[in-house]
Design an enzyme around this catalytic site. Structure first.
Site, mmCIF file in Angstrom:
data_model
loop_
_atom_site.group_PDB
_atom_site.id
_atom_site.type_symbol
_atom_site.label_atom_id
_atom_site.label_comp_id
_atom_site.label_asym_id
_atom_site.label_seq_id
_atom_site.Cartn_x
_atom_site.Cartn_y
_atom_site.Cartn_z
ATOM 1 N N LYS A 111 -10.448 -0.828 10.595
ATOM 2 C CA LYS A 111 -10.632 -1.986 9.712
ATOM 3 C C LYS A 111 -11.004 -3.225 10.518
ATOM 4 O O LYS A 111 -11.242 -4.280 9.948
ATOM 5 C CB LYS A 111 -9.354 -2.246 8.901
ATOM 6 N N CYS B 43 -4.862 2.649 -3.524
ATOM 7 C CA CYS B 43 -3.596 3.137 -2.927
ATOM 8 C C CYS B 43 -2.497 2.101 -3.110
ATOM 9 O O CYS B 43 -1.663 1.908 -2.204
ATOM 10 C CB CYS B 43 -3.760 3.477 -1.448
ATOM 11 N N GLN C 126 -4.372 -5.373 6.626
ATOM 12 C CA GLN C 126 -5.381 -6.261 6.033
ATOM 13 C C GLN C 126 -5.308 -7.671 6.615
ATOM 14 O O GLN C 126 -6.040 -8.555 6.168
ATOM 15 C CB GLN C 126 -5.198 -6.331 4.511
ATOM 16 N N HIS D 197 0.875 -1.177 0.000
ATOM 17 C CA HIS D 197 0.000 0.000 0.000
ATOM 18 C C HIS D 197 0.914 1.229 0.000
ATOM 19 O O HIS D 197 2.035 1.178 0.508
ATOM 20 C CB HIS D 197 -0.827 -0.058 1.295
ATOM 21 N N ASP E 124 3.225 -4.707 7.625
ATOM 22 C CA ASP E 124 2.002 -3.913 7.551
ATOM 23 C C ASP E 124 0.835 -4.893 7.657
ATOM 24 O O ASP E 124 0.522 -5.612 6.714
ATOM 25 C CB ASP E 124 1.989 -3.149 6.219
HETATM 26 N N1 PLP Z 1 -1.716 -0.722 4.587
HETATM 27 C C1 PLP Z 1 -2.654 -1.457 3.989
HETATM 28 C C2 PLP Z 1 -2.313 -2.823 3.491
HETATM 29 C C3 PLP Z 1 -3.941 -0.940 3.848
HETATM 30 O O1 PLP Z 1 -4.885 -1.665 3.253
HETATM 31 C C4 PLP Z 1 -4.228 0.352 4.333
HETATM 32 C C5 PLP Z 1 -5.558 0.944 4.154
HETATM 33 O O2 PLP Z 1 -6.326 0.551 3.316
HETATM 34 C C6 PLP Z 1 -3.209 1.065 4.965
HETATM 35 C C7 PLP Z 1 -1.964 0.484 5.070
HETATM 36 C C8 PLP Z 1 -3.443 2.429 5.512
HETATM 37 O O3 PLP Z 1 -4.315 2.366 6.595
HETATM 38 P P1 PLP Z 1 -4.824 3.703 7.302
HETATM 39 O O4 PLP Z 1 -5.397 4.554 6.198
HETATM 40 O O5 PLP Z 1 -5.845 3.233 8.262
HETATM 41 O O6 PLP Z 1 -3.650 4.339 7.943
#
Ligand code: PLP
Length: 419
Positions: free
Chosen positions: A239, A377, A216, A136, A213
Site C-alpha cells: 500500500k 473487508c 491506511q 478492517h 493498524d
Molecule cells: N487493515 C486495514 C485498515 C486495511 O485497509 C487493510 C487492507 O486493505 C488491512 C488491514 C489488511 O492488509 P493486508 O491485506 O495487506 O494484510
C-alpha cells in the site's frame, strides 16, 4: 470550475509537480479499453515506481542469496541489504531500535503475530479486548479467534453518523478486565483519521497496551511511533509503493521480549535439541524460515522513494485531492458521501441513488477509472450505515486534480445510464 477550484488546482500544481511524479510510474501510462487509466484504488494496493522496480531487478540479478546463513559474498550482501531495509523502516516510523521492526507478510500477518505472540500468552477467560466499529476484518477476526479460544470478550467502540469514533464511549469501556486495545489509525472504508494518540494515552493510564493498524495511515502521513507511544504498529508494503508479501510489525522491545513466537522454524532459534529449543533474540524470534528478502529490500527502496518526496508533502497533496473531490461530490444531486469525519485521509466512500455499487464500478471501469466496490473487508462499517457495499475512490500522491475531474465526469455518466 469555480474560482476556489481553480485556485486549488494552481496552488497544487505550484507546490507539487504531480506530472513529474507520475512519470516514475510506468503502469500509469496504461490504457484500459483505449481510455487512460485513472487509478483510484490505492487503499487496496498502490502502484510501484520505477526506482523500486529497478531495485528489485538489481537485487535479483546481482545480490540474491539466502540471508543470515552463510559466509559467502552473496549471502553477506543479501543479509546487509535486508538489515539495511529494516533500518530504513525504523527511521521511517521513528522506532527507537531496529530490533523493534519485524518483517511480516503484511498487516494481517503482523496482527496475527500479536494475537498469537501476545494475546495467547497474556489474555485469559473473562478479559476484555477493545476494538472499534471502524476496524478492517484483519483487526477483528484474529481477536475473535482468540476470544473463542480463551473465553475473552470483545467490546466495540461505536461511531457517529460522520464515521467518527465516540471517544466518550471508548473511555467508558475501560474496566478492571480490559487487557488490550486494537484500533485503526485510518479507516479503510471511510477515511476517518482516529485520535489514536489520545486513545493510547488513555489506555496506558489504565495499564493497557494498544495495537494500531496503520495500513491506511503509513502510506499517507508521517508516522512517529515514539510520539504516538503505541505498543504495536502494523502496515503493509504493497500500500506504500512496495511489493506484495511484505509489511512490518513495530513492537515495543520490552513487550516483544516477553511474547511467545508466532511461527516455529529455522532462523528463529539459538539452539535446538529434541528436549528443548532456545529462541533467538528479537526481531529474529518472530521471523521463522526464509523471509521475503527481495520484498523487504524493495520495501526499503519504496521508503527511500517516499521519504525523498516527504510524507508531509504527500499528505498535503492528498488532502487537496480529497477536498477537491469532496466539494465536487457534495454538489452532485443523487450522490452521497458515506463517511464525513472532520479529520479524513484520502478515501471517499460514496453511494449513487438507484445504482448498485457494483454497477458503478463496472461503468467507471469502462471509462478507465479503477475504484473499489464492495464491503471493503469492513462489514461492521457497512452494517452501521445500513448499506451492503459502497463505491470507494482512494487517492495516492501520484493522482492529479484532472483525475478527480475524470471521476466526477464518470459518475455523471453512471447517472445518465441509470436515469
Ligand atoms: N487493515 C486495514 C485498515 C486495511 O485497509 C487493510 C487492507 O486493505 C488491512 C488491514 C489488511 O492488509 P493486508 O491485506 O495487506 O494484510
Amino acid at each position: 470550475m469555480n474560482a476556489n477550484q481553480t485556485a486549488l488546482k494552481s496552488r497544487s500544481a505550484s507546490a507539487f509537480d504531480v506530472e513529474r511524479i507520475r512519470a516514475d510510474f510506468p503502469i500509469l501510462q496504461l490504457k484500459i479499453d483505449g481510455k487512460p487509466l485513472v487509478y483510484l484504488d490505492n487503499a487496496a494496493s498502490s502502484q510501484m515506481p520505477q526506482p523500486v522496480i529497478d531495485r528489485l531487478v538489481r537485487y535479483q540479478t546481482t545480490q540474491h542469496a539466502n540471508i543470515h546463513r552463510a559466509v559467502h559474498t552473496l549471502s553477506e550482501t543479501a543479509t546487509c541489504e535486508y538489515e539495511a531495509a529494516r533500518r530504513k523502516l525504523q527511521h521511517f516510523i521513528n522506532a527507537r531500535e531496529e530490533r523493534e521492526v519485524i518483517f511480516a507478510s503484511g498487516t494481517t500477518d503482523a496482527i496475527n503475530l500479536v494475537m498469537h505472540g501476545y494475546g495467547r500468552k497474556f489474555i485469559k477467560a473473562g478479559d476484555e479486548i477493545i476494538l472499534t466499529t471502524l476496524e478492517h476484518h484483519s483487526n477483528i477476526v484474529p481477536w475473535q479467534m482468540l476470544a473463542e479460544e480463551t473465553g475473552a470478550k470483545i467490546r466495540v467502540v461505536p461511531i457517529n453518523d460522520a464515521g467518527e469514533l465516540l471517544i466518550d464511549e471508548y473511555e467508558k469501556l475501560f474496566n478492571a478486565r480490559t487487557r488490550f486495545v486494537g484500533v485503526a489509525h485510518v479507516s479503510n472504508a471511510l477515511g476517518s483519521i482516529n485520535p489514536v494518540k489520545h486513545m493510547i494515552a488513555f489506555a496506558h493510564a489504565h495499564g493497557v497496551p494498544v495495537l494500531v493498524d496503520g495500513a491506511q495511515a503509513a502510506p499517507h502521513m508521517p508516522v512517529d511511533v515514539q510520539d504516538l507511544d503505541c505498543d504495536f504498529y502494523a502496515f503493509s508494503g504493497h500500500k506504500l509503493c512496495g511489493p506484495t508479501g511484505i509489511g512490518i510489525l513495530y513492537g515495543r522491545a520490552a513487550l516483544l521480549e516477553k511474547m511467545q513466537p508466532f511461527k516455529g522454524g529455522g532462523d528463529m532459534i539459538l539452539s535446538v535439541t529434541f528436549e528443548k529449543t532456545t529462541y533467538n533474540t528479537i526481531p529474529y524470534k518472530f521471523e521463522a524460515g526464509t523471509p521475503p528478502i527481495a520484498a523487504a529490500i524493495g520495501l526499503g527502496a519504496a521508503i527511500d522513494y517516499l521519504s525523498a518526496i516527504g510524507m508531509d508533502t504527500i499528505a498535503a497533496h492528498e488532502l487537496e485531492l480529497l477536498n477537491y473531490a469532496t466539494e465536487q461530490m457534495n454538489h452532485m444531486p443523487g450522490v452521497r458521501i458515506i463517511g464525513t469525519a472532520r479529520n479524513k485521509a484520502s478515501v471517499i466512500s460514496f453511494a449513487v441513488d438507484g445504482v448498485h455499487p457494483h454497477d458503478i464500478g463496472t461503468l467507471l471501469n469502462q471509462e478507465g477509472i479503477a475504484v473499489r466496490t464492495g464491503h471493503h473487508c469492513a462489514q461492521p462499517v457497512m452494517q452501521r450505515f445500513c448499506v451492503p457495499a459502497t463505491s470507494r475512490a482512494s487517492f495516492a500522491f501520484y493522482n492529479s486534480m484532472a483525475e478527480v475531474d475524470a471521476l466526477i465526469v464518470g459518475i455523471h455518466t453512471v447517472q445518465k445510464v441509470f436515469a
